[in-house]
Every structure is written in structure tokens, then in C-alpha cells.
Design an enzyme around this catalytic site. Structure first.
Site, PDB file in Angstrom:
ATOM      1  N   SER A   1      31.831  39.195  27.512  1.00  0.00           N
ATOM      2  CA  SER A   1      32.910  39.740  28.333  1.00  0.00           C
ATOM      3  C   SER A   1      33.939  40.475  27.452  1.00  0.00           C
ATOM      4  O   SER A   1      33.584  41.452  26.809  1.00  0.00           O
ATOM      5  CB  SER A   1      33.518  38.595  29.151  1.00  0.00           C
TER       6      SER A   1
ATOM      7  N   ASP B 202      27.634  41.326  39.144  1.00  0.00           N
ATOM      8  CA  ASP B 202      28.794  40.922  38.341  1.00  0.00           C
ATOM      9  C   ASP B 202      30.041  41.618  38.898  1.00  0.00           C
ATOM     10  O   ASP B 202      30.143  42.845  38.844  1.00  0.00           O
ATOM     11  CB  ASP B 202      28.542  41.330  36.874  1.00  0.00           C
TER      12      ASP B 202
ATOM     13  N   HIS C  95      29.180  37.095  36.804  1.00  0.00           N
ATOM     14  CA  HIS C  95      29.725  37.313  35.459  1.00  0.00           C
ATOM     15  C   HIS C  95      29.358  36.177  34.494  1.00  0.00           C
ATOM     16  O   HIS C  95      29.664  36.241  33.308  1.00  0.00           O
ATOM     17  CB  HIS C  95      31.256  37.429  35.577  1.00  0.00           C
TER      18      HIS C  95
HETATM   19  C1  MLT Z   1      38.107  42.800  29.775  1.00  0.00           C
HETATM   20  O1  MLT Z   1      39.276  42.783  30.101  1.00  0.00           O
HETATM   21  O2  MLT Z   1      37.709  42.901  28.614  1.00  0.00           O
HETATM   22  C2  MLT Z   1      37.121  42.653  30.884  1.00  0.00           C
HETATM   23  O3  MLT Z   1      37.747  42.830  32.101  1.00  0.00           O
HETATM   24  C3  MLT Z   1      36.428  41.371  30.855  1.00  0.00           C
HETATM   25  C4  MLT Z   1      37.375  40.231  30.839  1.00  0.00           C
HETATM   26  O4  MLT Z   1      38.029  39.943  31.825  1.00  0.00           O
HETATM   27  O5  MLT Z   1      37.478  39.600  29.809  1.00  0.00           O
END
Ligand code: MLT
Length: 207
Positions: free
Chosen positions: A102, A152, A183
Site C-alpha cells: 500500500s 480494491d 485491499h
Molecule cells: C497512499 O496514500 O499511499 C494510498 O492511498 C494507500 C494508503 O492508504 O496507504
């Protein structure tokens, strides 16, 4: 940067760079390293951004909307940290393979987008396109695994495909692997990444 370093079987072998998701810590992905390559050195880093108590690797303006100035600054900071860590711990800087989930996958993607020699490969679990309209470095032959979710809600499937197109267009050898668990990072996805790693980096083992 706050981190954990664990020497593996051989400092000259692969070093896995572990990059957690939003709200995670430098201890979160340690079990993944075991599943992927129990003999590798491990450098697991804590993101420097604190978003309401949640650690991240760069700032965002809202969900999925990145602060691109900060993304560039933090990418450079992580790149410099990798170079310093290789000097401090003595691992081979040219054999660093990122494993990110992520937000951690997004900063790993940003390393690939900004620096030709940042990584020897990457496992990106549920990444987004970190930044657009950037001329990408030559990534000829660079092994990249993308683990994506057909459903996701945070990293939409179109974006996983777009990232595949961008990386492949720069020459990377990308495997785009799909799961149907939103996710979440699931055991089958970790297994697919581990199998891909074994095939892609068998030449790198120190045996
Ligand atoms: C980010 O902010 O990098 C993406 O939205 C994934 C997350 O929430 O970490």
C-alpha cells in the site's frame, strides 16, 4: 530513519527493503521477509510522516491524492537512507529488493520512477501510480511483481493496470497478479510473490 536491520546468510546476497502500509510500523512486514527469502538481509524502515498518529512514507492531501512535493522529497530521503545504510551495515547496495504494501508500495514505486539504480527489483502489494507525467528511467529487465485486487477500493484495478503499463513501457519485467480480496494482503498473494521471487532471483542466492 527509524528501522530494523537483520543480517541474513550473506551480506553479499539480497537485502529485502520492507516498507509498511499507512498506520504500520517497521516490524509489520518482517514475517513477509521470512516467507519470501529467509536467508536475505532485511532492512525494514518506518515512514517519517505522522498522519494523525499513523506512520506513512509521504504526505497525502486526501485519500489517494498525494502531496507530490513531499513524495519527491521523501523519495530522495529514502534513497539517501538506502545508500547510507549500505555503507553502515555493509550489504550490497546493488541487490536491494523492495517489498512494500500500500503506502509502502507507493514509495517503492516512486523510487523506481525517480532513480535508475534504486532497486534490483520490487514486490509491490496493492500499489497506485505514485506520480504521472514523469520521464521514467530505463528499467530494462528489472523484475517487478504487482499484487493487485480486482475489487480494491483504495487502489483501483485500472490503476494497477496503468502502473503495469508504465513500468513495462520503461522496460521492466512485470508480473501483474490479481486477487479478489479488496485491499487486503492475503496469504495466496504472499505465496505468489514468493514463487515469483524464487524464479526471478534464484541467480542472486549466495548458495
Ligand atoms: C497512499 O496514500 O499511499 C494510498 O492511498 C494507500 C494508503 O492508504 O496507504
Amino acid at each position: 530513519m527509524k528501522h530494523v536491520f537483520k543480517k541474513g546468510k550473506d551480506l553479499k546476497g539480497t537485502t529485502l527493503l520492507l516498507l509498511h502500509g499507512t498506520g504500520g510500523s517497521e516490524r509489520d512486514l518482517l514475517p513477509l521477509a521470512d516467507a519470501i527469502d529467509p536467508e536475505a538481509n532485511i532492512l525494514s524502515v518506518l515512514g517519517n510522516i505522522n498522519e494523525n498518529g499513523m506512520a506513512r512514507f509521504f504526505k497525502r492531501l486526501s485519500e489517494g491524492v498525494f502531496d507530490l512535493e513531499d513524495l519527491k522529497f521523501r523519495t530522495a530521503e529514502l534513497y539517501a537512507f538506502l545508500n547510507e545504510s549500505a555503507r553502515e551495515y555493509g550489504f550490497d547496495r546493488s541487490k536491494v529488493v523492495a517489498v512494500g504494501y500500500s503506502n509502502g508500495a507507493n514509495i517503492a514505486g516512486s523510487l523506481l520512477f525517480h532513480y535508475q539504480d534504486a532497486l534490483a527489483g520490487a514486490i509491490l502489494h496493492h500499489p497506485m501510480v505514485p506520480i504521472r507525467e514523469l520521464e521514467l528511467p530505463d528499467m530494462t529487465g528489472l523484475p517487478v511483481f504487482i499484487g493487485a485486487g480486482t475489487n480494491d477500493p483504495i487502489c483501483p484495478s485500472e490503476e494497477s493496470s496503468e502502473l503495469n503499463t508504465l513500468l513495462s513501457g520503461a522496460g521492466a519485467e512485470v508480473l501483474l497478479h490479481w486477487e479478489d480480496y479488496g485491499h487486503q494482503l492475503t496469504a495466496p498473494e504472499v505465496k505468489a510473490a514468493a514463487d515469483w521471487y524464487a524464479e526471478s532471483f534464484s541467480h542472486n542466492t549466495s548458495n
